[in-house]
Scaffold this motif. Structure first.
Motif, PDB file in Angstrom:
ATOM      1  N   PHE A   1      45.365 -29.593  -0.402  1.00 12.98           N
ATOM      2  CA  PHE A   1      43.958 -29.884  -0.134  1.00 12.98           C
ATOM      3  C   PHE A   1      43.789 -31.356  -0.474  1.00 12.98           C
ATOM      4  O   PHE A   1      43.733 -31.705  -1.658  1.00 12.98           O
ATOM      5  CB  PHE A   1      43.033 -29.032  -1.012  1.00 12.98           C
ATOM      6  CG  PHE A   1      43.125 -27.546  -0.756  1.00 12.98           C
ATOM      7  CD1 PHE A   1      42.613 -26.984   0.409  1.00 12.98           C
ATOM      8  CD2 PHE A   1      43.726 -26.701  -1.686  1.00 12.98           C
ATOM      9  CE1 PHE A   1      42.693 -25.616   0.642  1.00 12.98           C
ATOM     10  CE2 PHE A   1      43.810 -25.334  -1.463  1.00 12.98           C
ATOM     11  CZ  PHE A   1      43.287 -24.793  -0.289  1.00 12.98           C
TER      12      PHE A   1
ATOM     13  N   LEU B   1      45.703 -32.889  -3.516  1.00 12.83           N
ATOM     14  CA  LEU B   1      46.114 -31.818  -4.424  1.00 12.83           C
ATOM     15  C   LEU B   1      47.054 -30.827  -3.729  1.00 12.83           C
ATOM     16  O   LEU B   1      46.744 -30.325  -2.649  1.00 12.83           O
ATOM     17  CB  LEU B   1      44.864 -31.065  -4.906  1.00 12.83           C
ATOM     18  CG  LEU B   1      45.157 -29.893  -5.813  1.00 12.83           C
ATOM     19  CD1 LEU B   1      44.981 -30.300  -7.266  1.00 12.83           C
ATOM     20  CD2 LEU B   1      44.277 -28.713  -5.490  1.00 12.83           C
TER      21      LEU B   1
ATOM     22  N   ALA C   1      48.117 -27.358  -3.899  1.00  9.20           N
ATOM     23  CA  ALA C   1      47.717 -26.104  -4.566  1.00  9.20           C
ATOM     24  C   ALA C   1      48.876 -25.118  -4.610  1.00  9.20           C
ATOM     25  O   ALA C   1      49.015 -24.353  -5.567  1.00  9.20           O
ATOM     26  CB  ALA C   1      46.523 -25.488  -3.843  1.00  9.20           C
TER      27      ALA C   1
ATOM     28  N   PRO D   1      48.106 -20.029 -15.238  1.00 12.26           N
ATOM     29  CA  PRO D   1      46.820 -20.527 -15.728  1.00 12.26           C
ATOM     30  C   PRO D   1      45.801 -20.685 -14.591  1.00 12.26           C
ATOM     31  O   PRO D   1      46.180 -20.663 -13.411  1.00 12.26           O
ATOM     32  CB  PRO D   1      47.161 -21.892 -16.322  1.00 12.26           C
ATOM     33  CG  PRO D   1      48.618 -22.067 -16.212  1.00 12.26           C
ATOM     34  CD  PRO D   1      49.192 -20.982 -15.386  1.00 12.26           C
ATOM     35  N   ASP D   2      44.531 -20.864 -14.946  1.00  5.37           N
ATOM     36  CA  ASP D   2      43.486 -21.108 -13.944  1.00  5.37           C
ATOM     37  C   ASP D   2      43.894 -22.282 -13.067  1.00  5.37           C
ATOM     38  O   ASP D   2      44.369 -23.299 -13.574  1.00  5.37           O
ATOM     39  CB  ASP D   2      42.154 -21.476 -14.621  1.00  5.37           C
ATOM     40  CG  ASP D   2      41.567 -20.303 -15.387  1.00  5.37           C
ATOM     41  OD1 ASP D   2      42.086 -19.181 -15.236  1.00  5.37           O
ATOM     42  OD2 ASP D   2      40.606 -20.537 -16.139  1.00  5.37           O
ATOM     43  N   GLY D   3      43.721 -22.131 -11.777  1.00  4.30           N
ATOM     44  CA  GLY D   3      44.004 -23.237 -10.862  1.00  4.30           C
ATOM     45  C   GLY D   3      45.481 -23.391 -10.531  1.00  4.30           C
ATOM     46  O   GLY D   3      45.875 -24.360  -9.885  1.00  4.30           O
ATOM     47  N   ALA D   4      46.316 -22.422 -10.945  1.00  3.22           N
ATOM     48  CA  ALA D   4      47.762 -22.529 -10.709  1.00  3.22           C
ATOM     49  C   ALA D   4      48.127 -22.381  -9.228  1.00  3.22           C
ATOM     50  O   ALA D   4      49.204 -22.787  -8.811  1.00  3.22           O
ATOM     51  CB  ALA D   4      48.503 -21.471 -11.521  1.00  3.22           C
ATOM     52  N   GLY D   5      47.227 -21.758  -8.450  1.00  2.00           N
ATOM     53  CA  GLY D   5      47.500 -21.593  -7.017  1.00  2.00           C
ATOM     54  C   GLY D   5      47.695 -20.139  -6.597  1.00  2.00           C
ATOM     55  O   GLY D   5      48.158 -19.868  -5.482  1.00  2.00           O
ATOM     56  N   LYS D   6      47.307 -19.213  -7.455  1.00  2.00           N
ATOM     57  CA  LYS D   6      47.525 -17.787  -7.171  1.00  2.00           C
ATOM     58  C   LYS D   6      46.686 -17.324  -5.970  1.00  2.00           C
ATOM     59  O   LYS D   6      47.197 -16.729  -5.031  1.00  2.00           O
ATOM     60  CB  LYS D   6      47.199 -16.939  -8.413  1.00  2.00           C
ATOM     61  CG  LYS D   6      47.970 -17.361  -9.653  1.00  2.00           C
ATOM     62  CD  LYS D   6      47.596 -16.543 -10.873  1.00  2.00           C
ATOM     63  CE  LYS D   6      46.169 -16.704 -11.347  1.00  2.00           C
ATOM     64  NZ  LYS D   6      45.832 -18.027 -11.908  1.00  2.00           N
ATOM     65  N   THR D   7      45.387 -17.613  -6.025  1.00  2.00           N
ATOM     66  CA  THR D   7      44.503 -17.179  -4.930  1.00  2.00           C
ATOM     67  C   THR D   7      44.911 -17.852  -3.626  1.00  2.00           C
ATOM     68  O   THR D   7      44.949 -17.211  -2.564  1.00  2.00           O
ATOM     69  CB  THR D   7      43.029 -17.501  -5.271  1.00  2.00           C
ATOM     70  OG1 THR D   7      42.678 -16.752  -6.441  1.00  2.00           O
ATOM     71  CG2 THR D   7      42.085 -17.138  -4.132  1.00  2.00           C
ATOM     72  N   THR D   8      45.238 -19.126  -3.684  1.00  2.16           N
ATOM     73  CA  THR D   8      45.650 -19.845  -2.466  1.00  2.16           C
ATOM     74  C   THR D   8      46.905 -19.193  -1.881  1.00  2.16           C
ATOM     75  O   THR D   8      47.009 -19.024  -0.664  1.00  2.16           O
ATOM     76  CB  THR D   8      45.893 -21.339  -2.783  1.00  2.16           C
ATOM     77  OG1 THR D   8      44.736 -21.852  -3.443  1.00  2.16           O
ATOM     78  CG2 THR D   8      46.157 -22.145  -1.525  1.00  2.16           C
TER      79      THR D   8
ATOM     80  N   GLU E   1      43.249 -10.474  -9.037  1.00  3.68           N
ATOM     81  CA  GLU E   1      42.628 -10.147 -10.325  1.00  3.68           C
ATOM     82  C   GLU E   1      41.718  -8.922 -10.210  1.00  3.68           C
ATOM     83  O   GLU E   1      40.526  -8.993 -10.514  1.00  3.68           O
ATOM     84  CB  GLU E   1      41.851 -11.355 -10.867  1.00  3.68           C
ATOM     85  CG  GLU E   1      42.757 -12.565 -11.052  1.00  3.68           C
ATOM     86  CD  GLU E   1      42.229 -13.587 -12.033  1.00  3.68           C
ATOM     87  OE1 GLU E   1      41.334 -13.255 -12.825  1.00  3.68           O
ATOM     88  OE2 GLU E   1      42.729 -14.722 -12.005  1.00  3.68           O
TER      89      GLU E   1
HETATM   90  N1  LIG Z   1      39.377 -24.792  -0.241  1.00  2.00           N
HETATM   91  C1  LIG Z   1      39.778 -25.622  -1.206  1.00  2.00           C
HETATM   92  N2  LIG Z   1      39.522 -26.953  -1.149  1.00  2.00           N
HETATM   93  C2  LIG Z   1      39.953 -27.784  -2.105  1.00  2.00           C
HETATM   94  N3  LIG Z   1      40.657 -27.391  -3.198  1.00  2.00           N
HETATM   95  C3  LIG Z   1      40.922 -26.078  -3.315  1.00  2.00           C
HETATM   96  C4  LIG Z   1      40.506 -25.128  -2.341  1.00  2.00           C
HETATM   97  N4  LIG Z   1      40.939 -23.892  -2.729  1.00  2.00           N
HETATM   98  C5  LIG Z   1      41.593 -24.075  -3.889  1.00  2.00           C
HETATM   99  N5  LIG Z   1      41.587 -25.379  -4.247  1.00  2.00           N
HETATM  100  C6  LIG Z   1      42.226 -25.947  -5.448  1.00  2.00           C
HETATM  101  O1  LIG Z   1      43.565 -25.519  -5.467  1.00  2.00           O
HETATM  102  C7  LIG Z   1      44.004 -25.231  -6.792  1.00  2.00           C
HETATM  103  C8  LIG Z   1      44.480 -23.820  -6.863  1.00  2.00           C
HETATM  104  O2  LIG Z   1      43.375 -22.956  -6.751  1.00  2.00           O
HETATM  105  P1  LIG Z   1      43.513 -21.372  -6.752  1.00  2.00           P
HETATM  106  O3  LIG Z   1      42.141 -20.824  -6.540  1.00  2.00           O
HETATM  107  O4  LIG Z   1      44.570 -20.977  -5.810  1.00  2.00           O
HETATM  108  O5  LIG Z   1      44.019 -21.107  -8.242  1.00  2.00           O
HETATM  109  P2  LIG Z   1      44.143 -19.736  -9.053  1.00  2.00           P
HETATM  110  O6  LIG Z   1      45.502 -19.734  -9.653  1.00  2.00           O
HETATM  111  O7  LIG Z   1      43.759 -18.600  -8.203  1.00  2.00           O
HETATM  112  O8  LIG Z   1      43.072 -19.945 -10.221  1.00  2.00           O
HETATM  113  P3  LIG Z   1      42.148 -18.867 -11.007  1.00  2.00           P
HETATM  114  O9  LIG Z   1      43.037 -18.251 -12.055  1.00  2.00           O
HETATM  115  O10 LIG Z   1      41.079 -19.710 -11.615  1.00  2.00           O
HETATM  116  O11 LIG Z   1      41.623 -17.876 -10.010  1.00  2.00           O
HETATM  117  C9  LIG Z   1      42.813 -25.526  -7.687  1.00  2.00           C
HETATM  118  O12 LIG Z   1      42.944 -26.821  -8.210  1.00  2.00           O
HETATM  119  C10 LIG Z   1      41.618 -25.424  -6.739  1.00  2.00           C
HETATM  120  O13 LIG Z   1      40.554 -26.226  -7.182  1.00  2.00           O
END
Ligand SMILES: Nc1ncnc2c1ncn2[C@@H]1O[C@H](COP(=O)(O)OP(=O)(O)OP(=O)(O)O)[C@@H](O)[C@H]1O
Ligand SMILES: [Mg+2]
Length: 254
Positions: A21, A24, A26, A45-52, A168
């Protein structure tokens, strides 16, 4: 714990899967393989990229680089076929708070084109499996956290997915309801479904066949819970998690 039925047959496979992104990254060159019938836990950890990662696998987001095959289809080029074979329970799953449990299920059944007796039988089976029958007429907004998650899971299961992606799913759910939820997951595994889930609870990760630890978009550890603990010389997955993240941070600081 149920063991994967066909351990050698990957049903999810990624090769250098990457999503940026802007500046960044992700998800950073992820190579991941999940066997049919396996339950795989993604932690980090939060923001590690799991949801992406889940969104890439589900064909909801295109990779910047690399590719993923899910249920035999390319998740970017054949995203509709992927969607037909999977269920995705998002971190904030869209339930209609002012509709009842049954109405929410009917709404999702409509979306999937499931009608008539198939719909009636399936929704009755799901309500029985999740022990939600007594709450059929209750508005979703008035359900407990655990029941809301069960309802979201039922909506995700309506079109007989082969693979479940759960982001989650038990976040904020009390320990007893979490145990109920896991009983349902084990039932689904027995029925041959493959599950890839993210979780913030390491006791849940412990119940998975294998666990992947993500840090800043990279998969820094991936193995069975036992092997991860043995390699790290610690007794808990929490220890593995903390040590691995600290080691990755120290390496970065150099
Ligand atoms: N659509 C987007 N545009 C810009 N940045 C994004 C977007 N989606 C995710 N990110 C960034 O990508 C990184 C990974 O986000 P992601 O949601 O995949 O993390 P996560 O591991 O699921 O975190 P959490 O545990 O908080 O759910 C983060 O820094 C987030 O801010
Ligand atoms: Mg997330």
């Amino acid at each position: 714990m149920p063991s994967p039925e066909k351990a050698m047959q990957p049903i999810i496979e990624t090769t250098g899967l990457t999503r940026r992104f802007g500046d960044l990254t992700a998800v950073d060159h992820l190579d991941l393989s999940v066997a049919q019938g396996e339950i795989f836990g993604l932690v980090g950890p939060d923001g590690a990229g799991k949801t992406t990662t889940l969104r890439l696998l589900c064909g909801l987001l295109d990779p910047t680089e690399g590719s993923a095959r899910v249920a035999g289809y390319d998740s970017a080029r054949q995203s509709q076929s992927v969607k037909d074979h999977i269920g995705y329970m998002a971190q904030r799953f869209g339930l209609y708070q002012d509709l009842s449990v049954q109405e929410n299920m009917d709404f999702y059944a409509d979306l999937f084109g499931i009608v008539g007796t198939e719909r009636a039988t399936l929704s009755a089976d799901l309500l029985r499996m999740t022990r939600m029958e007594p709450f059929r007429q209750r508005q979703a907004g008035k359900l407990s956290g655990g029941m809301k998650q069960k309802l979201a899971l039922m909506c995700t299961l309506l079109h007989h997915p082969q693979i479940l992606f759960l982001d989650e799913p038990t976040n904020g759910v009390d320990p007893l309801s979490r145990r109920d939820f896991w009983a349902i997951l084990y039932q689904l595994l027995k029925d041959g479904i493959t599950i890839l889930m993210t979780t913030a609870y390491l006791d849940e990760a412990e119940r998975c066949n294998r666990v992947g630890l993500m840090y800043k978009g990279r998969l820094i550890r991936c193995d069975t819970p036992e092997a991860l603990k043995r390699q790290a010389g610690v007794e808990t997955l929490e220890g593995v998690f903390v040590n691995s993240v600290h080691a990755a941070e120290a390496l970065e600081a150099k």
